[in-house]
Motif scaffolding. Structure first.
Motif, short mmCIF file in Angstrom:
data_model
loop_
_atom_site.label_atom_id
_atom_site.label_comp_id
_atom_site.label_asym_id
_atom_site.label_seq_id
_atom_site.Cartn_x
_atom_site.Cartn_y
_atom_site.Cartn_z
N LEU A 169 0.85 -1.19 0.00
CA LEU A 169 0.00 0.00 0.00
C LEU A 169 0.88 1.24 0.00
O LEU A 169 1.81 1.36 0.82
CB LEU A 169 -0.90 -0.01 1.24
N SER A 184 -3.34 4.64 -2.68
CA SER A 184 -4.43 5.42 -2.08
C SER A 184 -4.34 6.88 -2.51
O SER A 184 -3.24 7.41 -2.73
CB SER A 184 -4.35 5.32 -0.56
N THR A 244 -1.57 -1.39 -4.13
CA THR A 244 -2.70 -0.52 -3.85
C THR A 244 -2.21 0.90 -3.65
O THR A 244 -1.33 1.14 -2.81
CB THR A 244 -3.47 -0.98 -2.61
N GLN A 270 0.01 -7.73 -4.96
CA GLN A 270 -0.98 -6.66 -4.93
C GLN A 270 -0.31 -5.31 -4.74
O GLN A 270 0.51 -5.14 -3.83
CB GLN A 270 -1.99 -6.89 -3.80
N THR A 278 -3.57 0.82 -9.14
CA THR A 278 -3.95 -0.24 -8.23
C THR A 278 -4.35 -1.49 -9.01
O THR A 278 -5.21 -1.43 -9.89
CB THR A 278 -5.11 0.21 -7.34
#
Length: 124
Positions: A11, A123, A121, A119, A91
């Protein structure tokens, strides 16, 4: 048979950076062209970047050109994707893939081996 394992996802805030790695089991990774693809929820898998077996040629999707850099270290059997200026639309699950022979291409159907993905991601 080539086994590929991606790592480095996570993230990050918009504008940030991540470096993805793809470690290969093959002793002769230098025989393979390598590619990175991504798949966002509800969307088809799309091409991100590719690099020739020698590292001498690269190709990028227009959406990442100037922000992402693909590279490889054949002595370490590893391919990298340096991602900068990340946007929420980046993302996705990122996959690396290996293609034996031919030229670097953008079509996922042309790649012979795939990792399980990592993954990413971003934000806002």
């Amino acid at each position: 048979q080539v086994q590929l394992v991606e790592s480095g996802g996570g993230l990050v805030q918009a504008g940030g950076s991540l470096r993805l790695s793809c470690a290969a089991s093959a002793r002769t990774l230098s025989s393979y062209h390598m590619g990175w693809f991504r798949q966002a929820p509800g969307k088809e898998r799309e091409f991100v970047a590719a690099i020739s077996w020698s590292g001498g040629r690269t190709s990028y999707a227009d959406s990442v050109k100037g922000r992402f850099t693909i590279s490889r270290d054949n002595s370490e059997n590893t391919v990298y994707l340096q991602m900068s200026s990340l946007k929420p639309e980046d993302t996705a699950v990122y996959y690396c893939a290996a293609r034996f022979a031919g030229v670097i291409v953008t079509a996922d159907s042309a790649y012979n081996y795939w990792g399980r993905g990592t993954q990413v991601t971003v934000s806002s």
